[in-house]
Design a protein around this motif. Structure first.
Motif, PDB file in Angstrom:
ATOM      1  N   ALA A   5       0.616  -1.100   0.075  1.00 50.58           N
ATOM      2  CA  ALA A   5       0.006   0.015   0.025  1.00 50.58           C
ATOM      3  C   ALA A   5       0.856   1.386   0.058  1.00 50.58           C
ATOM      4  O   ALA A   5       0.533   2.395  -0.508  1.00 50.58           O
ATOM      5  N   SER A   6       2.035   1.079   0.936  1.00 51.80           N
ATOM      6  CA  SER A   6       2.732   2.403   0.887  1.00 51.80           C
ATOM      7  C   SER A   6       3.530   2.595  -0.388  1.00 51.80           C
ATOM      8  O   SER A   6       3.756   3.904  -0.941  1.00 51.80           O
ATOM      9  N   ASP A   7       3.806   1.760  -1.510  1.00 53.23           N
ATOM     10  CA  ASP A   7       4.588   1.538  -2.378  1.00 53.23           C
ATOM     11  C   ASP A   7       3.611   2.290  -3.482  1.00 53.23           C
ATOM     12  O   ASP A   7       4.064   2.941  -4.475  1.00 53.23           O
ATOM     13  N   ARG A   8       2.296   1.697  -3.420  1.00 46.44           N
ATOM     14  CA  ARG A   8       1.364   2.308  -4.325  1.00 46.44           C
ATOM     15  C   ARG A   8       1.196   3.773  -4.125  1.00 46.44           C
ATOM     16  O   ARG A   8       0.843   4.664  -5.150  1.00 46.44           O
ATOM     17  N   ILE A   9       1.290   4.347  -3.040  1.00 42.18           N
ATOM     18  CA  ILE A   9       0.888   5.629  -2.544  1.00 42.18           C
ATOM     19  C   ILE A   9       2.300   6.332  -3.118  1.00 42.18           C
ATOM     20  O   ILE A   9       1.940   7.786  -3.838  1.00 42.18           O
ATOM     21  N   ALA A  10       3.488   5.944  -2.951  1.00 43.06           N
ATOM     22  CA  ALA A  10       4.717   6.663  -3.588  1.00 43.06           C
ATOM     23  C   ALA A  10       4.801   6.584  -5.111  1.00 43.06           C
ATOM     24  O   ALA A  10       5.045   7.695  -5.617  1.00 43.06           O
ATOM     25  N   MET A  11       4.096   5.492  -5.615  1.00 42.35           N
ATOM     26  CA  MET A  11       4.072   5.501  -7.093  1.00 42.35           C
ATOM     27  C   MET A  11       3.210   6.516  -7.520  1.00 42.35           C
ATOM     28  O   MET A  11       3.279   7.168  -8.586  1.00 42.35           O
ATOM     29  N   SER A  19      12.713   2.329  -3.426  1.00 44.76           N
ATOM     30  CA  SER A  19      13.409   1.108  -4.045  1.00 44.76           C
ATOM     31  C   SER A  19      12.744   0.918  -5.356  1.00 44.76           C
ATOM     32  O   SER A  19      13.385   0.771  -6.332  1.00 44.76           O
ATOM     33  N   HIS A  20      11.331   0.609  -5.515  1.00 41.93           N
ATOM     34  CA  HIS A  20      10.815   0.474  -6.867  1.00 41.93           C
ATOM     35  C   HIS A  20      10.807   1.580  -7.730  1.00 41.93           C
ATOM     36  O   HIS A  20      10.761   1.231  -9.046  1.00 41.93           O
ATOM     37  N   GLU A  32       5.042  -0.685 -16.417  1.00 35.62           N
ATOM     38  CA  GLU A  32       5.347  -2.016 -15.617  1.00 35.62           C
ATOM     39  C   GLU A  32       5.206  -1.967 -14.199  1.00 35.62           C
ATOM     40  O   GLU A  32       4.400  -3.032 -13.732  1.00 35.62           O
ATOM     41  N   LEU A  33       5.625  -0.808 -13.393  1.00 35.23           N
ATOM     42  CA  LEU A  33       5.395  -0.848 -12.190  1.00 35.23           C
ATOM     43  C   LEU A  33       3.808  -0.516 -11.652  1.00 35.23           C
ATOM     44  O   LEU A  33       3.483  -1.452 -10.708  1.00 35.23           O
ATOM     45  N   ARG A  34       3.214  -0.074 -12.438  1.00 35.02           N
ATOM     46  CA  ARG A  34       1.835   0.242 -12.257  1.00 35.02           C
ATOM     47  C   ARG A  34       0.989  -1.115 -12.318  1.00 35.02           C
ATOM     48  O   ARG A  34      -0.150  -0.979 -11.719  1.00 35.02           O
TER      49      ARG A  34
END
Length: 465
Positions: free
Chosen positions: A50-56, A402-403, A460-462
């Motif tokens: 969830a935190s990675d998605r917020i950053a993305m 990192s992502h 790709e990340l999304r």
């Protein structure tokens, strides 16, 4: 049992081969061609937290705004660059071609100056100066390169030469006008005739002296030093009589300038003659004292007697000039010659006006680099440099989880390249330079490729969310 197992082996091997081909084909078809080298693989990476998605999402939102500003900066730069036609190399070539053509018109006008007997010399002086300047402009047109200075210096030299020629013509015209006006007076006619008769005698004596001196030059190689100096002493006495005759010429009214010209020429020649005599005596003394061991004091490099050649040429030119002037004053009607000079002056003033107008046009182009305002261009580049720097700060403020780090690094490299290119252009830009924007174009192409790689990696990340 063995038979059945043996019959199954070929079938199993064929199936395995088919599966391998299909797998390789799918791997080749699905692998993105422009994926960043360190971008994570969606098929192998774990789903985002969830935190990675917020950053993305924050990265995507900021990156979209940055892309809009980036593209807008490119568009503004391209529009500005397209409008910079006055600083383009082709613009300079076109201007120099125009100057060469325009000055050819000036030269043609010089060749059309009236060439009456009394004004022919004036016209020849002006034509020669115009032709020399035209040649310099043609050379500038054909050989010019950006930051060229030597050809422009040649132009300035020819302009200075032309200015001196124009001043000479004006002085000669004024002098001859004054002489003709004086010669038109009845009382001056007799004085001119007397001056002319005296001038004929002086010219004969002067030419005889030059001939006698030439004979001594030729014979000096075969004479001993004492004989050479003795002959030279006699020539000096001979020339002193010429100097005395010249000083006795009337120097009033119409003959004033002519008399002064001859007196100056005679004095200059006498001083040079005495200087040669002194050198000959010094050589003889050195020979007698054993300081030199030459068969005669002339030496292998030529005799001091030869130093008079240039002086004689100047004296003969002065004699010819005075003789021509006096003949103009006493022959025909002075009023008619004054009319010829006046007609010349009318055409000459028109030529000077055209000449000056050309110089003003050329001088303005030279002063402003053909309308290419250096300071304005540099100010514009400063503004683009500031905008690119601000864009770089926005890129470097993107989230760096990192992502997201691979895409972040790609965008930072892209903006750094364009920042460096704009700074280099600001420091190296010159009017009319060849490929002035080449480094900017190259770095933009590289930056655009890096931006596309970052966009692919972000997609790709999304897809993992």
């Amino acid at each position: 049992m063995k038979v059945r197992l043996g019959s199954l082996i070929p079938l199993l091997l064929g199936s395995l081969l088919l599966v391998s081909i299909v797998a390789c084909s799918e791997s080749t078809d699905t692998q993105p061609a422009t994926a960043p080298p360190d971008a994570p693989s969606a098929s192998t990476a774990e789903p985002l937290s969830a935190s990675d998605r917020i950053a993305m999402d924050a990265f995507v939102e900021q990156q979209q705004a940055i892309d809009e500003g980036w593209d807008e900066l490119h568009q503004d730069f391209d529009r500005w660059r397209t409008g910079l036609t006055s600083c383009d190399r082709s613009s300079a070539h076109e201007a120099l071609q125009g100057f060469a053509v325009d000055f050819a018109d000036v030269t043609a006008q010089a060749r059309d100056l009236p060439r009456a007997i009394v004004t022919r010399e004036f016209a020849d002086i002006v034509i020669a100066a115009a032709e020399d300047e035209e040649t310099a402009f043609r050379r500038l047109r054909d050989r010019w390169q950006p930051d060229e200075t030597a050809l422009f210096e040649q132009i300035e030299q020819r302009r200075a030469d032309a200015a001196r020629a124009q001043k000479e013509v004006e002085d000669l015209s004024l002098e001859l006008t004054e002489q003709l006006e004086a010669a038109a007076e009845p009382q001056e006619r007799a004085a001119l005739q007397k001056f002319s008769e005296s001038l004929d005698d002086i010219s004969d004596d002067w030419n005889d002296f030059h001939a006698d001196y030439a004979e001594l030059q030729e014979a000096a190689v075969h004479l001993d030093p004492f004989a050479v100096i003795g002959e030279l002493d006699g020539l000096i006495v001979q020339f002193d009589a010429i100097v005395e005759a010249v000083s006795g010429l009337s120097s009033e009214g119409a003959t004033e300038n002519a008399a002064e010209t001859l007196q100056a020429a005679a004095e200059a020649e006498r001083e040079a003659l005495l200087a040669v005599h002194t050198k000959m005596q010094e050589n003889l003394t050195a020979l007698l004292e054993g300081q030199i061991s030459l068969p005669h004091p002339t030496g292998p490099t030529g005799s001091p007697l030869d130093e008079m050649d240039a002086v004689f040429e100047e004296s003969e030119d002065a004699l010819k000039q005075v003789d021509r002037t006096i003949r103009l004053l006493i022959e025909d009607d002075p009023e008619e010659k004054l009319a010829d000079i006046e007609n010349f002056e009318v055409h000459y003033k028109g030529l000077l006006a055209a000449w000056d107008a050309f110089h003003q046009s050329y001088g303005e182009w030279r002063r402003t680099d053909g309308g290419c305002d250096r300071s304005e261009v540099l100010q514009s580049l400063d503004r683009f440099n500031l905008r690119m720097g601000e864009l770089g700060r926005e890129v470097r403020s993107l989230p760096r989880s990192s992502h997201l780090l691979p895409m972040y690094n790609l965008l930072v490299e892209a903006v750094s390249r364009e920042e460096g290119a704009i700074r280099a252009l600001r420091n190296s830009w010159r009017p009319f330079a060849v490929d002035a924007f080449k480094i900017v174009d190259q770095e933009r192409i590289t930056a655009d490729r890096l931006r596309r790689q970052a966009a692919v990696g972000l997609e790709e990340l999304r897809s993992r969310s």
